[in-house]
Design a protein around this motif. Structure first.
Motif, PDB file in Angstrom:
ATOM      1  N   GLY A  51       2.890  -6.968  -0.655  1.00  0.00           N
ATOM      2  CA  GLY A  51       1.776  -6.028  -0.587  1.00  0.00           C
ATOM      3  C   GLY A  51       0.544  -6.417  -1.370  1.00  0.00           C
ATOM      4  O   GLY A  51      -0.343  -5.574  -1.601  1.00  0.00           O
ATOM      5  N   ILE A  52       0.440  -7.677  -1.771  1.00  0.00           N
ATOM      6  CA  ILE A  52      -0.717  -8.097  -2.575  1.00  0.00           C
ATOM      7  C   ILE A  52      -1.990  -8.102  -1.734  1.00  0.00           C
ATOM      8  O   ILE A  52      -3.056  -7.694  -2.209  1.00  0.00           O
ATOM      9  N   ARG A  54      -2.639  -6.152   0.830  1.00  0.00           N
ATOM     10  CA  ARG A  54      -3.023  -4.745   1.039  1.00  0.00           C
ATOM     11  C   ARG A  54      -3.635  -4.148  -0.236  1.00  0.00           C
ATOM     12  O   ARG A  54      -4.562  -3.339  -0.160  1.00  0.00           O
ATOM     13  N   LYS A  55      -3.128  -4.562  -1.370  1.00  0.00           N
ATOM     14  CA  LYS A  55      -3.684  -4.102  -2.650  1.00  0.00           C
ATOM     15  C   LYS A  55      -5.162  -4.455  -2.753  1.00  0.00           C
ATOM     16  O   LYS A  55      -5.950  -3.706  -3.338  1.00  0.00           O
ATOM     17  N   HIS A  56      -5.536  -5.579  -2.144  1.00  0.00           N
ATOM     18  CA  HIS A  56      -6.927  -6.030  -2.194  1.00  0.00           C
ATOM     19  C   HIS A  56      -7.688  -5.701  -0.906  1.00  0.00           C
ATOM     20  O   HIS A  56      -8.711  -6.317  -0.609  1.00  0.00           O
ATOM     21  N   GLU A 239      -3.448 -13.957  -7.086  1.00  0.00           N
ATOM     22  CA  GLU A 239      -2.352 -13.106  -7.548  1.00  0.00           C
ATOM     23  C   GLU A 239      -1.020 -13.582  -6.960  1.00  0.00           C
ATOM     24  O   GLU A 239       0.022 -13.481  -7.609  1.00  0.00           O
TER      25      GLU A 239
END
Length: 337
Positions: A51-52, A54-56, A239
């Protein structure tokens, strides 16, 4: 099923501010293609699976495209937004007038093992032999040629017969089937063959040969049109790197490699070591690596001599993230030293 009037009533009940807020954070779709299945694709896979992206603010569609030429064609047509491939693809595209830029390079040196069939004991024994590659002019071919050079073998003079077969999974099988005499492979594949009696003639990661390997590339027009999206993408990639290098995430990363590479847990652990050997924490492109590629490619295409390799790099976003302290904070948060 809701009718149109019911939908309007529902929408009217949502505060306008909430609708605007949702629109502001709605993820941007991005199609990301990668051309090689290997341990150094782990940051991309981690950013997708955990989900990195989507986090951004990115809704990723991550697609494997077999071969750098196909990937470049997809970038050129606009079917793909970002490419995860070798620097050779960018130099090749530039001679055709395709304006691709390298934003970052995760691996700036040759990291393969040179593996041969049983009975071949040294690099000298490879003269006149069949050498498996993914493509002529591709990153794996380039790494093989540089590795042979380091060992005193000139691929032209010594009649190395390159056979284009496929990715490293295919090359490993071709070596087992005696369809080729040698190839270069990531450790996760070479160690498996070594256990079956296939000799590793050289561990090329120990030679520190500069090459522009795993790279993030995009069209200049796309970068200019989507500056904030590209910055968010680079943040997600960084990340992803911090995640796979972080000691607390080692078990999760090994499981990730096991799933994606379709190998055993022990082999995935070897892939993890391979990833650590080759990956740069701060993935700034090496000009020396690009010049090495240019030197070899211009033997087949004289137009390569006219390319200014410095013009192929656009690492402004990466430098901005580094100078702001963003990258160091990411590494600290994931326990990376």
């Amino acid at each position: 099923m809701l009718n149109f009037r019911a939908v309007l009533l529902i929408l009217s009940a949502i505060p306008s501010g909430a609708v605007a807020a949702y629109a502001a954070v709605a993820p941007n779709k991005m199609t990301i293609a990668y051309a090689s299945i290997g341990p150094r694709s782990a940051p991309l896979w981690a950013a997708e699976e955990y989900g990195i992206f989507r986090k951004h603010g990115i809704e990723p569609q991550v697609i494997f495209v077999r071969g750098a030429p196909t990937l470049v064609a997809a970038l050129t047509s606009g079917d793909m937004d970002i490419g995860y491939t070798g620097g050779t693809a960018v130099l090749g595209a530039s001679t055709a007038g395709i304006d691709l830029k390298i934003l970052a390079v995760l691996t700036n040196r040759v990291t393969y093992d040179l593996v041969a069939r049983p009975g071949i004991k040294s690099a000298e024994d490879l003269r006149g032999k069949r050498f498996g590659v993914t493509s002529i002019g591709g990153t794996l071919w380039m790494g093989g040629v540089l590795g042979l050079e380091k060992l005193g073998i000139d691929s032209s003079r010594d009649d190395i017969r390159f056979l284009v077969l496929g990715d490293q999974v295919v090359l490993s099988q071709a070596l087992e089937d005696n369809r080729i005499d040698a190839t270069v492979l990531d450790m996760v594949f070479s160690k498996r063959l070594a256990q079956k009696g296939f000799p590793i003639l050289a561990e090329l990661h120990k030679t520190n040969l500069p090459i522009t390997s795993t790279s993030i590339v995009a069209r200049q027009a796309y970068i200019q049109k989507n500056p904030q999206l590209m910055e968010n993408f680079m943040k997600a990639v960084m990340e992803g790197i911090a995640f796979v290098l972080g000691p607390p995430n080692k078990a999760a990363t090994i499981k990730l490699l096991q799933r994606r590479l379709h190998v055993s847990e022990r082999e995935a652990e070897e892939g993890f070591v391979d990833m650590l050997i080759g990956m740069d924490k701060k993935p700034f492109p090496s000009m020396e690596g690009l010049r090495n590629i240019q030197r070899l490619m211009k033997q087949r295409n004289p137009k390569m001599a006219n390319i200014k390799v410095d013009d192929l790099v656009d690492d402004q976003i990466l430098r901005r993230l580094d100078e702001s302290g963003y990258i160091d904070k990411l590494f600290a948060a994931h326990g990376v030293k």
